[in-house]
Motif scaffolding. Structure first.
Motif, mmCIF file in Angstrom:
data_model
loop_
_atom_site.group_PDB
_atom_site.id
_atom_site.type_symbol
_atom_site.label_atom_id
_atom_site.label_comp_id
_atom_site.label_asym_id
_atom_site.label_seq_id
_atom_site.Cartn_x
_atom_site.Cartn_y
_atom_site.Cartn_z
ATOM 1 N N PRO A 367 -9.258 -95.089 70.312
ATOM 2 C CA PRO A 367 -10.028 -95.863 69.330
ATOM 3 C C PRO A 367 -10.278 -95.170 67.999
ATOM 4 O O PRO A 367 -10.602 -95.831 67.024
ATOM 5 C CB PRO A 367 -11.364 -96.132 70.044
ATOM 6 N N LEU A 368 -10.108 -93.859 67.922
ATOM 7 C CA LEU A 368 -10.301 -93.170 66.642
ATOM 8 C C LEU A 368 -9.384 -93.763 65.572
ATOM 9 O O LEU A 368 -9.703 -93.760 64.394
ATOM 10 C CB LEU A 368 -10.007 -91.670 66.816
ATOM 11 N N MET A 369 -8.237 -94.283 66.029
ATOM 12 C CA MET A 369 -7.227 -94.779 65.091
ATOM 13 C C MET A 369 -7.647 -96.063 64.381
ATOM 14 O O MET A 369 -6.978 -96.521 63.469
ATOM 15 C CB MET A 369 -5.889 -94.991 65.814
ATOM 16 N N ARG A 370 -8.740 -96.669 64.834
ATOM 17 C CA ARG A 370 -9.228 -97.875 64.141
ATOM 18 C C ARG A 370 -10.151 -97.507 62.989
ATOM 19 O O ARG A 370 -10.653 -98.388 62.294
ATOM 20 C CB ARG A 370 -9.962 -98.792 65.119
ATOM 21 N N PHE A 371 -10.384 -96.216 62.803
ATOM 22 C CA PHE A 371 -11.340 -95.774 61.781
ATOM 23 C C PHE A 371 -10.688 -94.753 60.849
ATOM 24 O O PHE A 371 -9.737 -94.069 61.222
ATOM 25 C CB PHE A 371 -12.574 -95.160 62.461
ATOM 26 N N VAL A 372 -11.298 -94.643 59.674
ATOM 27 C CA VAL A 372 -10.806 -93.678 58.674
ATOM 28 C C VAL A 372 -10.727 -92.276 59.282
ATOM 29 O O VAL A 372 -9.826 -91.493 58.963
ATOM 30 C CB VAL A 372 -11.755 -93.680 57.448
ATOM 31 N N ALA A 373 -11.654 -91.973 60.177
ATOM 32 C CA ALA A 373 -11.729 -90.623 60.750
ATOM 33 C C ALA A 373 -10.437 -90.193 61.449
ATOM 34 O O ALA A 373 -10.179 -88.999 61.583
ATOM 35 C CB ALA A 373 -12.897 -90.546 61.732
#
Ligand SMILES: Cc1cc2nc3c(=O)[nH]c(=O)nc-3n(C[C@H](O)[C@H](O)[C@H](O)COP(=O)(O)OP(=O)(O)OC[C@H]3O[C@@H](n4cnc5c(N)ncnc54)[C@H](O)[C@@H]3O)c2cc1C
Length: 423
Positions: A367-373
């Protein structure tokens, strides 16, 4: 014809810009196409603030010198927290001007693969040849519209990504559908712009995160509970922040943590702005019909609503077949699960040389890939992968050339003069 580039990057949002910054710094011959921060600028509501915290809203360059802090210093204007959308867009543009000056604000209309690499066709007719393609096209094409609204004119019902100026609904009755940050913040912005708003939430209650900010920010507690990107529930957040670890977890655990990490909720700072808004929970829209200049909704509890406009803040369903620049041949060669390409090391898909960054990487990298981070991890991984592939290709070319020369030297009859001008 121009020489073949090492790579083409499609997209100039946080992922495309970060990847291009790393590829440029690696000395690779890269071309990048897209409109700088266009999704943020043209598909999010004016006045919105980012939900992600400061540390998790940074674009990535190899030296880590183009941060939000550096942007503040360079422009001499402090950036508030939560970060206002307009300032984030300005940050993205500043980042691009420093790290990706070679960006070309042009649209890609087709990608095709052949035996020597890729052909990337631009809207103005130019064809670019390259060894690798990095798709960072974002979630724009994945906007999910509930089927109940099929056939309702756009003037009466629109997806949240289609509205930037919510002030145009001043004095109108607007029903907002959804229970995530986008729905909640759109409802608040509409209310503040003097629209009469009702929020319809399918779940039985609105979920909140960051209700007690000190749990996230007070060091001794915060660092144990949440990793720096602060994506996902307490403790789970640490695995989410490490995509290489996340990838090797059992599939059932990845799926469960992914669902928990991206479920609809609102950030605590929004709560006071919703106090005067009617929020109806546990209700689904069964049907929608046009009644004069309004739309009438039938709800699952048997009640009805009339509205001048329905705003569908109903999220995004990833399906990379909706990237209409991917040729049919490329799509059919991709291994897809739930609309996402299955990706290996370096974010490479089952089509060799074709990489996907951002939301489409969520199935493989979490899920990190759904965010700028997630942009920092993705940019580093993909640029290393492209650099390695180029090194291998150059190595192959050199050893092939050496082999040819050695063979020629062995075969060269005595007295022949070798000339590099003749083949
Ligand atoms: C309302 C809303 C609020 C959000 N808030 C946050 C938040 O606070 N924090 C956070 O981390 N995430 C947030 N997100 C998620 C956010 O959208 C993603 O994190 C981020 O945009 C992903 O960046 P990206 O580079 O993958 O895609 P995008 O930012 O969407 O960029 C896509 C790029 O691709 C280009 N492009 C597309 N098609 C083509 C083509 N054919 N040819 C050339 N270029 C093309 C576009 O021009 C654009 O430059 C939010 C999302 C929404 C909808």
């Amino acid at each position: 014809m121009k020489a073949k580039s090492d790579a083409v990057v499609i997209g100039a949002g946080p992922y495309g810009l970060s990847a291009a910054a790393h590829l440029n710094a690696n000395g690779l011959d890269v071309r990048i196409f897209g409109a700088t921060m266009s999704f943020w600028d043209r598909h999010m509501p004016e006045g919105m603030c980012l939900r992600s915290p400061w540390e998790a809203s940074q674009l990535s360059d190899p030296a880590k010198s183009l941060t939000l802090d550096a942007f503040q210093t360079a422009t001499g204007a402090p950036v508030r927290r939560p970060i206002p959308l307009a300032r984030f867009v300005a940050y993205g543009r500043w980042f691009q001007s420093h790290a990706v000056p070679n960006l070309e604000q042009r649209k890609v209309v087709e990608i095709e693969k052949d035996t020597t690499g890729f052909r990337v066709v631009l809207a103005d007719g130019e064809t670019v040849r390259c060894g690798r393609v990095i798709v960072a096209g974002g979630i724009g094409p994945f906007a999910a519209r509930p089927p109940q609204f099929t056939g309702i004119p756009h003037a009466l019902a629109s997806h949240s990504s289609e509205q930037t100026d919510l002030g145009r609904f001043r004095g109108q009755r607007v029903v907002v559908i959804g229970g995530g940050q986008s729905a909640l913040e759109s409802a608040a912005l509409l209310h503040e712009r003097q629209a009469e708003v009702e929020l319809l939430v399918r779940a039985n209650s609105v979920e909140w995160t960051w209700q007690r900010p000190w749990l996230h920010t007070f060091k001794p507690v915060g660092v144990v509970l949440y990793a720096w990107p602060d994506v996902g529930p307490a403790f789970v957040s640490h695995a989410v922040a490490r995509p290489n670890l996340y990838r090797i977890l059992p599939r059932w655990l990845q799926d469960s943590w992914r669902a928990k990490s991206i479920r609809a909720n609102g950030v605590g700072w929004l709560k006071p702005r919703l106090e005067e808004i009617r929020i109806s929970t546990g209700l689904a829209v069964l049907s929608a019909v046009v009644r004069g200049r309004q739309v009438e909704l039938k709800l699952s509890d048997g009640s009805q609503r009339r509205a001048d406009h329905v705003l569908m803040a109903t999220g995004y369903r990833i399906d990379i077949r909706k990237y209409n620049f991917l040729s049919e041949a490329v799509v059919s060669a991709l291994c897809l699960i739930d609309g996402c390409p299955v990706l290996g090391p370096g974010f490479e898909s089952s089509v060799s040389g074709l990489h996907f960054l951002g939301a489409p990487a969520v199935y493989s990298y979490g899920p990190l890939m759904r965010f700028v981070a997630g942009a920092d991890f993705a940019a580093r991984a993909v640029s290393q992968s492209v650099a390695r592939a180029r090194g291998a290709a150059v190595g192959r070319r050199i050893s092939e050339e050496l082999l040819t020369r050695q063979t020629a030297a062995v075969q060269m009859p005595r007295g022949t003069i070798e000339s590099s001008d003749h083949v």
